[in-house]
Design a protein around this motif. Structure first.
Motif, PDB file in Angstrom:
ATOM      1  N   GLU A 313       0.820  -1.216   0.000  1.00 55.51           N
ATOM      2  CA  GLU A 313       0.000   0.000   0.000  1.00 55.51           C
ATOM      3  C   GLU A 313       0.857   1.271   0.000  1.00 55.51           C
ATOM      4  O   GLU A 313       0.348   2.364  -0.239  1.00 55.51           O
ATOM      5  N   ASP A 314       2.146   1.130   0.280  1.00 51.72           N
ATOM      6  CA  ASP A 314       3.057   2.276   0.344  1.00 51.72           C
ATOM      7  C   ASP A 314       3.702   2.457  -1.033  1.00 51.72           C
ATOM      8  O   ASP A 314       4.412   1.573  -1.521  1.00 51.72           O
ATOM      9  N   PRO A 315       3.493   3.587  -1.702  1.00 52.37           N
ATOM     10  CA  PRO A 315       4.057   3.781  -3.039  1.00 52.37           C
ATOM     11  C   PRO A 315       5.586   3.793  -3.068  1.00 52.37           C
ATOM     12  O   PRO A 315       6.188   3.547  -4.115  1.00 52.37           O
ATOM     13  N   ARG A 318       6.370  -0.234  -2.449  1.00 52.89           N
ATOM     14  CA  ARG A 318       5.717  -1.183  -3.359  1.00 52.89           C
ATOM     15  C   ARG A 318       6.628  -1.651  -4.496  1.00 52.89           C
ATOM     16  O   ARG A 318       6.662  -2.861  -4.802  1.00 52.89           O
ATOM     17  N   PRO A 319       7.387  -0.780  -5.174  1.00 48.20           N
ATOM     18  CA  PRO A 319       8.222  -1.250  -6.288  1.00 48.20           C
ATOM     19  C   PRO A 319       9.222  -2.332  -5.873  1.00 48.20           C
ATOM     20  O   PRO A 319       9.462  -3.281  -6.623  1.00 48.20           O
ATOM     21  N   GLU A 322       7.298  -5.651  -5.349  1.00 45.08           N
ATOM     22  CA  GLU A 322       6.893  -6.224  -6.633  1.00 45.08           C
ATOM     23  C   GLU A 322       8.087  -6.841  -7.362  1.00 45.08           C
ATOM     24  O   GLU A 322       7.974  -7.923  -7.952  1.00 45.08           O
TER      25      GLU A 322
END
Length: 417
Positions: A313-315, A318-319, A322
């Motif tokens: 949920e944290d931008p 998140r990368p 992923e």
């Protein structure tokens, strides 16, 4: 062979079989032994009496009426004597040895850790060919430290298990490595420890992680599974058809073939990938002030700390999650195509922080697999997984020598005036 010799051989064989049953049975009765091993009552009781005499089995107090024996003579109850000996498992990493002492039932008595000079420290100091006695001596120091903490002595040790970051064959030996790393990690460990203790088993650390999962953890009851250690480097332990698979030189599970896989290209573990990713993010000023990752730099930059503060949920985070999930999924897809495991257990100190990463990996493997995809789960053992596997290996090794060892000691005591 005369009649007496034949009787003695049969008695030794039945006694060994009963000990194998008792090793993992907990509290049991003679009828449990009879049913499991198809022995006569007299043979089963004679074997149990022998095991009691040599000190490997205890007879417990008879059960009372509240335990279901209301009519007739109370049944005799038995269990393995957990206090008859000590087991030691060692996670022999490059820079530290973690030793765990347990009783014969596997209950932990003490755990100690010692530091040792790393292979890379030696190379940096201009002495890449370090003394081959260095790591065996460190193993003995770790054993002595954990025995002292447990109030035990070397004579009480029945089995020792050691996990090392190198391929290990069925004889406990490692092949030569062009930089000298493997032979340094396993410089005579089996021989040095076998000179001191009755049963010794040296294995690859990821193989012991798999053993821990198969005997104590997520893979109990599974015949075909893998454990993947995901620290700074990758390694795996492979069980197929219920047996640990090593290969001719112990290279099964080394995952060196990943250097040929697009998008992977090396055997970097999740820990190293996280640290490298964060360093680049700091250099490119991608982490805003006040973010939990802003303070993770220098000595404070650890993969465990970074993952503990990461969320899909944290931008900002998140990368990374992923990317890790995609790479772990690709790794699992590759090994699944080679080994066809039903289960892959992701192990190591950070395994408990990889929920989102594993979820992404599961989806990717499910989309890529032709065969039914393996289930991918996180280990619950964290950084202790290799130590626990080493104890399991020590316990298996001790089981093979216990009867002969205790019988010999009993005979020595009986013959002493």
């Amino acid at each position: 062979m005369n009649i007496a010799d034949g009787h003695n051989l049969r008695h030794r064989a039945s006694t060994a079989a009963v000990l194998d049953f008792a090793w993992d049975a907990g509290v049991f009765r003679a009828d449990h032994v009879i049913a499991a091993l198809s022995l006569t009552r007299s043979t089963a009781l004679a074997a149990l009496d022998t095991l009691i005499e040599v000190g490997l089995v205890s007879e417990l107090a008879t059960a009372g009426p509240d335990e279901g024996y209301r009519i007739g003579r109370p049944a005799r109850r038995f269990e393995l004597r957990a206090d008859a000996g000590v087991l030691v498992g060692i996670d022999a990493g490059d820079r530290q040895f973690t030793a765990t002492a347990t009783d014969l039932a596997g209950r932990i008595l003490a755990r100690e850790q010692i530091e040792t000079r790393t292979f890379f420290d030696a190379a940096a100091a201009g002495t890449p060919t370090v003394d081959p006695r260095e790591r065996p001596a460190a193993a003995l120091r770790a054993i002595d430290a954990v025995l002292a903490a447990a109030g035990m002595t070397r004579r009480q040790v029945i089995g020792v298990g050691v996990g090392i970051p190198a391929p290990v064959d069925g004889d406990g030996r490692s092949p030569a490595h062009r930089r000298g790393f493997w032979q340094h990690m396993n410089s005579g460990l089996h021989d040095a420890l076998s000179a001191e203790f009755p049963a010794v088993r040296v294995e690859n650390d990821a193989a012991l992680a798999a053993l821990a999962e198969g005997t104590l953890g997520e893979a109990r009851g599974q015949d075909d599974f893998m454990a993947i250690l995901v620290g700074r480097r990758l390694g795996s332990g492979v069980f197929l058809d219920g047996r640990l698979v090593r290969g001719a030189h112990g290279g099964v599970g080394e995952l060196e073939g990943l250097v040929y896989v697009a998008e992977i290209g090396n055997t970097f573990g999740i820990g190293l990938r996280v640290e490298n990713w964060l360093r680049n993010a700091h250099e490119q000023k991608l982490i805003p002030a006040g973010h939990p990752w802003a303070g993770l730099a220098g000595a404070g930059l650890t993969a465990e700390a970074a993952l503990a503060a990461a969320s899909l949920e944290d931008p900002v985070t998140r990368p990374l999650l992923e990317e890790l999930g995609t790479k772990l999924g690709r790794i699992c897809s590759v090994v699944a195509r080679f080994y066809d495991p039903g289960l892959i257990v992701v192990c190591g100190a950070m395994s408990g922080s990889l929920g989102d990463v594993i979820a992404i990996a599961r989806r990717q493997v499910g989309a890529e697999s032709e065969l039914p995809p393996p289930l991918i789960v996180a280990s619950q053992f964290g950084a202790d997984v290799v130590s626990l596997g080493a104890v399991s290996a020590a316990r298996e090794a001790a089981q093979t020598v216990a009867l002969g060892l205790f019988t010999g000691r009993h005979q020595d005591r009986s013959s002493t005036p």
